[in-house]
Design a protein around this motif. Structure first.
Motif, mmCIF file in Angstrom:
data_model
loop_
_atom_site.group_PDB
_atom_site.id
_atom_site.type_symbol
_atom_site.label_atom_id
_atom_site.label_comp_id
_atom_site.label_asym_id
_atom_site.label_seq_id
_atom_site.Cartn_x
_atom_site.Cartn_y
_atom_site.Cartn_z
ATOM 1 N N VAL A 62 0.862 -1.183 0.000
ATOM 2 C CA VAL A 62 0.000 0.000 0.000
ATOM 3 C C VAL A 62 0.895 1.228 0.000
ATOM 4 C CG1 VAL A 62 -1.917 1.157 1.141
ATOM 5 C CG2 VAL A 62 -1.674 -1.330 1.339
ATOM 6 N N LEU A 63 0.652 2.124 -0.947
ATOM 7 C CA LEU A 63 1.527 3.284 -1.125
ATOM 8 C C LEU A 63 0.733 4.574 -1.071
ATOM 9 C CD1 LEU A 63 2.421 0.942 -3.473
ATOM 10 C CD2 LEU A 63 4.402 2.448 -3.526
ATOM 11 N N ASP A 64 1.407 5.608 -0.617
ATOM 12 C CA ASP A 64 0.890 6.967 -0.667
ATOM 13 C C ASP A 64 1.971 7.836 -1.294
ATOM 14 O OD1 ASP A 64 -1.360 8.884 0.612
ATOM 15 O OD2 ASP A 64 0.602 9.850 0.720
ATOM 16 N N ILE A 65 1.657 8.487 -2.423
ATOM 17 C CA ILE A 65 2.631 9.291 -3.163
ATOM 18 C C ILE A 65 2.164 10.741 -3.141
ATOM 19 C CG2 ILE A 65 3.831 9.603 -5.349
ATOM 20 C CD1 ILE A 65 3.226 6.714 -6.019
ATOM 21 N N PRO A 66 2.795 11.599 -2.330
ATOM 22 C CA PRO A 66 2.391 13.001 -2.272
ATOM 23 C C PRO A 66 2.610 13.711 -3.607
ATOM 24 C CG PRO A 66 3.784 12.394 -0.406
ATOM 25 C CD PRO A 66 3.865 11.273 -1.380
ATOM 26 N N ASP A 67 1.744 14.692 -3.869
ATOM 27 C CA ASP A 67 1.853 15.450 -5.114
ATOM 28 C C ASP A 67 3.047 16.395 -5.112
ATOM 29 O OD1 ASP A 67 -0.426 14.157 -5.909
ATOM 30 O OD2 ASP A 67 -1.764 15.852 -5.522
ATOM 31 N N ASP A 68 3.351 17.004 -3.961
ATOM 32 C CA ASP A 68 4.319 18.100 -3.919
ATOM 33 C C ASP A 68 5.629 17.731 -3.245
ATOM 34 O OD1 ASP A 68 3.274 17.735 -1.451
ATOM 35 O OD2 ASP A 68 2.811 19.851 -1.053
ATOM 36 N N GLN A 69 5.879 16.432 -3.011
ATOM 37 C CA GLN A 69 7.128 16.004 -2.409
ATOM 38 C C GLN A 69 7.715 14.853 -3.217
ATOM 39 O OE1 GLN A 69 5.706 15.056 1.571
ATOM 40 N NE2 GLN A 69 6.499 17.009 2.347
ATOM 41 N N PRO A 70 9.042 14.837 -3.438
ATOM 42 C CA PRO A 70 9.669 13.782 -4.247
ATOM 43 C C PRO A 70 9.919 12.517 -3.424
ATOM 44 C CG PRO A 70 11.332 15.353 -3.577
ATOM 45 C CD PRO A 70 10.023 15.882 -3.050
#
Length: 380
Positions: free
Chosen positions: A249-257
Motif C-alpha cells: 500500500v503506497l501513498d505518493i504526495p503530489d508536492d514532495q519527491p
C-alpha cells in the motif's frame, strides 16, 4: 502491442478451418478411388469411417453429418462399381458407416454445446474480472500510470491478483496485492480488499489507519462460522484453511519527491532510477499479510523512500518472480529491468510482458501476474 488489423486473425482462422475440412474430403476421395482400383480381395471401405470421425473432432454436427453423408455415398458408389448394391459385404459396411456417422455427429453436437457453455462461462468470468479489477487511468495527478494483468492460462481470465488507485486532496494512493488461492474464492477476497480500499483510501488521513481498515475488512473471514462449536471461543482458523492477502500500500504526495510504503508480506517494489539502477524498496519492518495481522502484535510500520521526477516505480505480484523457464530457473526481474530505465511506464510493461513470456516459452506461468508501472512526471 498487436498492430495487425482486427480482421487478420479471423481470416487466418477461416483458412485453417477450410484446410482442416479438406482433409476428410480428400481422404474420402482417395479411399474411394483406391478401393475401386484395388483387387477384388482387397476392401478399403472401412477406412471411410475415419472421415466423419476426424471431422467431429474440430467441426460441428452439421459439417460432421455432411462428411458422413459423403462417406456413405462413396461407399455406395464403391459397392455399385465393384459388385452390386445388394452385396452382403458392402451392405454391412454401409450400415456400419451410417451408424458410426450418426454416433460421431451426436458427439460433435454434445461437444459444440459444451464449448458454448465454456464460452459463456469465460465471458462471465471476464466481465467479473473487469468489474472487480478496473483499469487504471493513464494520468493520476502528477503520475503517469500503466497496468497489465497476465493470466496463468489463456482460458483463465480471472484470479486473485489485484491493484487499484485512489486520489486524495494531496496525494495518490495505490495498492497491489495477491490473494492466496485461485478461482472464484480468490476473486471474492480480491473484491473485498479492493472495495475496502476504494471506500477508505480517500477518507483515512494516515496510511497506517488505511491498512488497519483493510485488515479489519478482511479479518472476519478468518473465523469459520460453519465450524462446530465444540471449541467454543476458539480464535481464527489455522493451518491450510487460513486466507490472506499479501499487499503493498503506497501513498505518493503530489508536492514532495517521495513515497510512503507499507508492505504486508508483498514482494518489494522496484524503483527504476534515471541513472539506470533498479533499487528494491525493502522495508525494515514489514507487516503481516492482510488477514493475518490479528495473529501478530505490533503497529503497522510506514517507511518513506525517495521518488524523484522521472523515476519509474514498478509494482508486481509474485507471479512474476515465480515464472520458471524450462530449466526451472526463476525469472531474474531485477537484472532484466536494469536495461529498461528511461522508458515510460507502458513501454516498461510491454518489455516486461514480452520478456516474461519468452522466459517461460514451452511452459506456462505458474501463477497469475499483475504489474503496475508509475512515473512521477517532471513539473512544467
Amino acid at each position: 502491442m498487436d498492430l495487425r488489423p482486427p480482421s487478420a486473425p479471423r481470416q487466418r482462422s477461416e483458412r485453417v478451418r477450410h484446410a482442416q475440412l479438406a482433409v476428410p474430403v480428400v481422404l474420402i476421395a482417395a479411399v474411394t478411388v483406391v478401393d475401386i482400383l484395388a483387387p477384388p480381395e482387397v476392401h478399403l471401405g472401412p477406412f471411410l469411417v475415419a472421415a466423419p470421425a476426424l471431422t467431429a473432432s474440430f467441426r460441428g454436427p452439421r459439417i460432421t453429418a455432411f462428411v458422413g453423408l459423403l462417406a456413405v455415398i462413396a461407399q455406395v458408389v464403391v459397392s455399385a462399381v465393384r459388385t452390386t448394391l445388394t452385396d452382403l459385404n458392402h451392405t454391412f459396411q454401409t450400415i456400419a458407416l451410417i451408424m458410426i456417422s450418426v454416433f460421431v455427429t451426436l458427439f460433435a453436437y454434445l461437444r459444440e454445446e459444451h464449448e458454448k457453455e465454456l464460452v459463456q462461462l469465460r465471458s462471465v468470468a471476464e466481465t467479473a474480472q473487469q468489474v472487480v479489477l478496473r483499469p487504471l487511468r493513464e494520468r493520476i495527478g502528477p503520475l503517469r500510470v500503466a497496468s497489465v494483468y497476465l493470466a496463468a492460462a489463456a482460458e483463465a481470465r480471472i484470479g486473485g491478483d489485484l491493484y487499484a488507485a485512489a486520489r486524495t486532496a494531496t496525494s495518490t494512493r495505490l495498492i497491489i496485492g495477491d490473494v492466496r488461492g485461485k478461482g472464484l474464492d480468490a476473486v471474492g477476497e480480491a473484491a473485498l480488499v479492493l472495495g475496502a480500499f476504494r471506500a477508505a483510501a480517500h477518507q483515512e488521513a494516515d496510511l497506517r489507519r488505511l491498512v488497519d481498515y483493510l485488515e479489519g475488512a478482511v479479518a472476519p473471514d478468518l473465523y469459520d462460522s460453519t465450524a462446530p462449536d465444540e471449541d467454543e471461543g476458539a480464535g481464527p482458523r489455522a493451518g491450510e484453511d487460513e486466507g490472506f492477502t499479501t499487499a503493498a500500500v503506497l501513498d505518493i504526495p503530489d508536492d514532495q519527491p517521495l513515497l510512503h510504503l507499507v508492505s504486508c508480506g508483498h514482494p518489494p517494489p522496484l524503483l527504476l532510477l534515471r541513472d539506470g539502477r533498479p533499487v528494491p524498496l525493502e522495508v525494515a519492518q514489514p507487516s503481516p499479510p492482510l488477514g493475518l495481522a490479528g495473529l501478530v502484535d505490533g503497529p503497522v510500520a510506514v517507511q518513506t523512500f525517495a521518488f524523484e521526477e522521472g523515476d519509474v516505480l514498478l509494482l508486481y505480484t509474485d507471479g512474476v518472480l515465480e515464472a520458471r523457464d524450462r530449466a526451472g530457473d526463476f525469472y531474474p526481474l531485477t537484472e532484466r529491468v536494469a536495461a529498461w530505465t528511461g522508458l515510460h511506464p507502458q513501454a516498461v510493461l510491454d518489455r516486461l510482458c514480452a520478456d516474461l513470456l519468452a522466459h517461460v516459452v514451452g511452459s506456462t506461468l505458474g501463477d497469475d501476474a499483475a504489474m503496475v508501472a508509475i512515473e512521477r512526471l517532471r513539473r512544467p
